[in-house]
Motif scaffolding. Structure first.
Motif, PDB file in Angstrom:
ATOM      1  N   VAL A 123      56.440 -79.709  10.249  1.00 44.38           N
ATOM      2  CA  VAL A 123      57.246 -79.432  11.440  1.00 44.38           C
ATOM      3  C   VAL A 123      57.604 -80.779  12.069  1.00 44.38           C
ATOM      4  O   VAL A 123      56.729 -81.598  12.332  1.00 44.38           O
ATOM      5  CB  VAL A 123      56.477 -78.569  12.469  1.00 44.38           C
ATOM      6  N   ASP A 124      58.867 -81.000  12.321  1.00 45.19           N
ATOM      7  CA  ASP A 124      59.331 -82.273  12.859  1.00 45.19           C
ATOM      8  C   ASP A 124      59.720 -82.105  14.342  1.00 45.19           C
ATOM      9  O   ASP A 124      60.658 -81.382  14.647  1.00 45.19           O
ATOM     10  CB  ASP A 124      60.545 -82.734  12.059  1.00 45.19           C
ATOM     11  N   TRP A 125      58.972 -82.701  15.311  1.00 48.86           N
ATOM     12  CA  TRP A 125      57.913 -83.678  15.121  1.00 48.86           C
ATOM     13  C   TRP A 125      56.626 -83.231  15.822  1.00 48.86           C
ATOM     14  O   TRP A 125      55.585 -83.111  15.217  1.00 48.86           O
ATOM     15  CB  TRP A 125      58.364 -85.047  15.666  1.00 48.86           C
ATOM     16  N   GLU A 126      56.700 -82.965  17.111  1.00 54.63           N
ATOM     17  CA  GLU A 126      55.532 -82.493  17.867  1.00 54.63           C
ATOM     18  C   GLU A 126      55.613 -80.987  18.045  1.00 54.63           C
ATOM     19  O   GLU A 126      56.646 -80.458  18.461  1.00 54.63           O
ATOM     20  CB  GLU A 126      55.465 -83.155  19.240  1.00 54.63           C
ATOM     21  N   SER A 127      54.526 -80.298  17.733  1.00 56.94           N
ATOM     22  CA  SER A 127      54.527 -78.846  17.863  1.00 56.94           C
ATOM     23  C   SER A 127      53.271 -78.365  18.570  1.00 56.94           C
ATOM     24  O   SER A 127      52.209 -78.985  18.454  1.00 56.94           O
ATOM     25  CB  SER A 127      54.614 -78.188  16.482  1.00 56.94           C
ATOM     26  N   GLU A 128      53.412 -77.267  19.285  1.00 56.88           N
ATOM     27  CA  GLU A 128      52.264 -76.535  19.817  1.00 56.88           C
ATOM     28  C   GLU A 128      52.401 -75.092  19.356  1.00 56.88           C
ATOM     29  O   GLU A 128      53.503 -74.534  19.356  1.00 56.88           O
ATOM     30  CB  GLU A 128      52.203 -76.599  21.331  1.00 56.88           C
ATOM     31  N   VAL A 129      51.285 -74.508  18.940  1.00 61.60           N
ATOM     32  CA  VAL A 129      51.297 -73.164  18.357  1.00 61.60           C
ATOM     33  C   VAL A 129      50.427 -72.231  19.184  1.00 61.60           C
ATOM     34  O   VAL A 129      49.299 -72.585  19.550  1.00 61.60           O
ATOM     35  CB  VAL A 129      50.796 -73.205  16.892  1.00 61.60           C
ATOM     36  N   TRP A 130      50.976 -71.055  19.496  1.00 62.19           N
ATOM     37  CA  TRP A 130      50.229 -69.996  20.152  1.00 62.19           C
ATOM     38  C   TRP A 130      50.122 -68.796  19.213  1.00 62.19           C
ATOM     39  O   TRP A 130      51.082 -68.477  18.493  1.00 62.19           O
ATOM     40  CB  TRP A 130      50.929 -69.521  21.422  1.00 62.19           C
ATOM     41  N   VAL A 131      48.977 -68.144  19.199  1.00 63.36           N
ATOM     42  CA  VAL A 131      48.798 -66.900  18.448  1.00 63.36           C
ATOM     43  C   VAL A 131      48.331 -65.841  19.430  1.00 63.36           C
ATOM     44  O   VAL A 131      47.293 -65.996  20.085  1.00 63.36           O
ATOM     45  CB  VAL A 131      47.781 -67.073  17.300  1.00 63.36           C
ATOM     46  N   ASN A 132      49.127 -64.804  19.566  1.00 63.24           N
ATOM     47  CA  ASN A 132      48.843 -63.717  20.512  1.00 63.24           C
ATOM     48  C   ASN A 132      48.530 -64.252  21.912  1.00 63.24           C
ATOM     49  O   ASN A 132      47.603 -63.814  22.592  1.00 63.24           O
ATOM     50  CB  ASN A 132      47.691 -62.849  19.991  1.00 63.24           C
ATOM     51  N   GLY A 133      49.332 -65.237  22.326  1.00 62.03           N
ATOM     52  CA  GLY A 133      49.246 -65.761  23.677  1.00 62.03           C
ATOM     53  C   GLY A 133      48.267 -66.891  23.891  1.00 62.03           C
ATOM     54  O   GLY A 133      48.213 -67.469  24.976  1.00 62.03           O
ATOM     55  N   THR A 134      47.474 -67.240  22.885  1.00 61.07           N
ATOM     56  CA  THR A 134      46.475 -68.304  23.008  1.00 61.07           C
ATOM     57  C   THR A 134      46.921 -69.537  22.232  1.00 61.07           C
ATOM     58  O   THR A 134      47.245 -69.446  21.047  1.00 61.07           O
ATOM     59  CB  THR A 134      45.109 -67.839  22.479  1.00 61.07           C
ATOM     60  N   SER A 135      46.923 -70.699  22.903  1.00 63.96           N
ATOM     61  CA  SER A 135      47.263 -71.944  22.227  1.00 63.96           C
ATOM     62  C   SER A 135      46.158 -72.302  21.246  1.00 63.96           C
ATOM     63  O   SER A 135      44.980 -72.338  21.609  1.00 63.96           O
ATOM     64  CB  SER A 135      47.445 -73.077  23.241  1.00 63.96           C
TER      65      SER A 135
END
Length: 604
Positions: A123-135
């Motif tokens: 993923v280019d470049w900075e990413s934040e991922v949440w799953v079911n509302g939780t980071s």
């Protein structure tokens, strides 16, 4: 400017591509927007229990710091960059905006006691991922894969939701970015933002094999495997078994997270002429219980520096000097930018490069998906792997003790750490692949800094390959010698070589770039006018005649100590028309049989 408009309608939901495609490849229409790139994305460690999440995701582009409170703007085809035609969006993001994704899905099977791992190829470049509302985490790096254990975020019996925020400053930031810039021109290309490799889920036991790679102990006929086991308990063991054409070739059982040296009963060396791969089965065992079993592969091959009979340093493959010659390969696509439209397309460039008679590819300031290197392993293609460049804008200063360009980048501490972190991750992720024989941390002083430190870092992460510290020059000196294994210069269009009287007895002498002969082909260019090459020609006959002269001159340099050369380049890229093929891969500018005949003379 020529414009092509496509509309794709899928029965399982309507996906309309009303964007304008400047160029399409033979695989553009083969890409299924509902389920693109369905191949297993990690061929070096294969499990059966996995789930591909490529396809239609919701997306929106918002000012930096905002959140998608009122919903999303539409659909995007993952894993194609948002700026690409194949994404179905074809919009730029820029450093002041953020790209948001969301996907709702169901697990293909109930996890039970298994762990659930969410993988992003890149993923280019900075990413934040949440799953079911939780980071579940923030990642920085546009070319290395990353994963999250999302077991605790899974909701039982319900659909799951993944949300991803992406920010990419392009050439406005200090991060490695390769050839992309906000205002493309010349040798600098369209910006790339967001998810550009496969997103997938796999289920694993509580104790599982996270990664494995191997090195060849050439003198002893041993392949040494290095398994990484997550959640290892006392008594956990790893059993590695090799076979060749279905016949057992050796095995070894070791404690978890300890080396497993396998003595090979049948020795077959991997090379461009004989790309033989051993099938590998890895079992994770606790007592008599097999916790899991995965498939992998390995190549018995050795690369090192050594002197030939004339006293010149050469690249030795499996005990013999081998002249390496290949194209500069940018890995860009007119329809998918960073992302090939299909796996067949990803394989195509390697196959055609082999058909032209090259035995090496220099992968230029870009890192490909794992499957590209798997194809190189299978096809028998040597690879020189560049680190993507970046942070080339601040002030430069002259420092003593350097040879050639005399330029170093004054980078911030943050910039240096970003580079070192991603370079280490790239080496760790891709040192599995035997096709890679040379690491190239810097190109033409682009963002170059603390060369000795970076070479030492590279050697610490992988001491089994050669290091080309500074392709194109700007070498750093240590104890009256340049750092690294290779002395590399660039020259266009004619071939030249480093002066053998300067470090020639101690370093491998390489022509890291030359050629760049241009031929625009009508109806197969990124734009109709103002295309560019280092030297332009009117037709294929003139082009081949000039190339033939380059080969005659190159051949004369080999007995003088030249050990490798890189021709620019595999394909046209955007306004560059100096490829062996057009950007859309529709037209070959050379007769491949004639090329192969010329190139065979170099290997004698």
């Amino acid at each position: 400017m020529r414009k092509i408009v496509f509309s794709l309608l899928m029965l399982a939901g309507t996906v309309v591509y009303g964007q304008e495609a400047k160029l399409v490849t033979p695989w553009t229409e083969d890409m299924n927007p509902e389920a693109p790139l369905q191949e297993y994305p990690r061929p070096q460690l294969v499990r059966e229990n996995w789930q591909n999440l490529n396809g239609q995701w919701d997306y929106t582009i918002l000012p930096k710091g905002s959140i998608p409170e009122i919903g999303f703007a539409g659909s995007i085809t993952v894993p194609f960059p948002v700026e690409s035609y194949l994404s179905g969006v074809q919009k730029e993001v820029g450093p002041d905006m953020e790209l948001w994704y969301e996907k709702e899905f169901e697990l293909s099977s109930k996890p039970g006691k298994n762990r659930v791992i969410l993988h992003f190829g890149a993923v280019d470049w900075e990413s934040e991922v949440w799953v079911n509302g939780t980071s579940v985490g923030v990642h920085q790096g546009g070319f290395d894969g990353f994963s999250y254990d999302i077991t605790d975020q899974i909701v039982s019996g319900k659909k799951q939701t993944i949300r991803v925020r992406v920010w990419d400053p392009s050439d406005g930031g200090p991060q490695p970015r390769g050839k992309q810039i906000q205002k493309p021109h010349g040798i600098w290309y369209t910006p790339v933002t967001g998810i550009w490799q496969t997103v997938w889920i796999e289920q694993v036991p509580q104790t599982y094999l996270a990664s494995i790679y191997s090195n060849t102990d050439w003198e002893n006929g041993v392949q040494v495997f290095y398994p990484e086991v997550e959640g290892a308990t006392d008594g956990a063991e790893v059993e590695v078994s090799l076979s060749l054409d279905g016949v057992a070739a050796g095995s070894f059982k070791a404690q978890a997270n300890k080396p497993a040296p396998v003595k090979l009963s049948t020795l077959q060396a991997w090379s461009p002429d004989n790309p033989v791969l051993y099938d590998v089965t890895v079992k994770l065992i606790n007592g008599k219980k097999v916790l899991e079993e995965v498939d992998s592969y390995a190549a018995y091959r050795d690369v090192r520096m050594g002197k030939d009979a004339d006293g010149f340093q050469r690249i030795f493959l499996n005990g013999n000097p081998l002249f390496q010659y290949g194209p500069l390969d940018q890995g860009w696509w007119p329809d998918g930018l960073y992302t090939a439209p299909t796996d067949e397309a990803l394989l195509f460039d390697i196959v055609k490069t082999k058909e032209m008679g090259f035995n090496m590819i220099r992968k230029h300031v870009k890192v490909e998906p794992a499957r590209w290197y798997y194809h190189a392993d299978k096809e028998g293609m040597l690879v020189w792997q560049d680190m993507p460049s970046g942070d080339m804008g601040n002030r430069w200063e002259v420092r003593p003790g350097v040879y050639r360009h005399d330029m170093y980048k004054d980078r911030t501490k943050e910039s240096e750490e970003i580079f070192k972190t991603e370079w280490k991750e790239i080496i760790r992720e891709f040192k599995f692949f035997p096709s890679i024989v040379v690491w190239v941390p810097f190109n033409e002083a682009w963002g170059q800094f603390k060369t000795t430190e970076i070479v030492n870092l590279t050697r610490m992460e992988d001491d089994s390959r050669l290091i080309n510290s500074a392709s194109g020059g700007n070498f750093e000196m240590k104890s009256q010698d340049i750092v690294g294994d290779i002395m590399d210069l660039h020259n266009y269009p004619d071939p030249v070589m480093p002066d053998p009287s300067v470090f020639g007895a101690n370093k491998i002498m390489v022509l890291g770039e030359f050629g760049g002969l241009g031929l625009p082909v009508e109806n197969h260019t990124w734009q109709e006018k103002d295309n560019w090459g280092y030297q332009s020609f009117a037709n294929k006959q003139e082009l081949f005649a000039r190339y033939s002269l380059l080969m005659e001159d190159l051949k004369k340099l080999i007995p003088m100590g030249l050990a490798a050369a890189v021709y620019t380049q595999t394909t046209d890229v955007e306004v560059e028309v100096n490829g062996m093929m057009t950007y859309d891969r529709q037209v070959y500018k050379f007769d491949f049989d004639a090329l192969k005949k010329l190139h065979q003379e170099l290997y004698r």
